[in-house]
Design a protein around this motif. Structure first.
Motif: not given
Length: 77
Positions: A23-27, A29, A31-32, A35-36, A14
């Motif tokens: 990017p940290i989040t989003g498609e 990302g 952390f995606s 989070i999933k 990371a």
């Protein structure tokens, strides 16, 4: 069984991806995937809990299928 997260490896990866400007989040990302996995585990736990409660309720109805519920009027009539 779900794959366990190697936190040390994840944090190193990371940090490197953040340095690269990902990017940290989003498609796509950083952390995606994390989070999933968290959401899927939470939903699985919720579903397991719901199903076990449903099975318990059905089991109680099977034990006493002819049992009647008695309700009393407010004045006991």
């Amino acid at each position: 069984m779900k794959e366990k997260i190697n936190w040390e490896e994840f944090s190193k990866e990371a940090a490197e991806l953040i340095r690269q400007g990902k990017p940290i989040t989003g498609e796509g990302g950083i952390f995606s995937p994390l989070i999933k996995q968290v959401l899927e585990s939470a939903l699985e736990g919720e579903l397991d809990s719901h199903l076990s409660k449903t099975r318990e309720q059905e089991g109680n109805r099977r034990k006493w299928p002819h049992a009647k519920k008695s309700q009393k009027a407010p004045l006991g009539h």
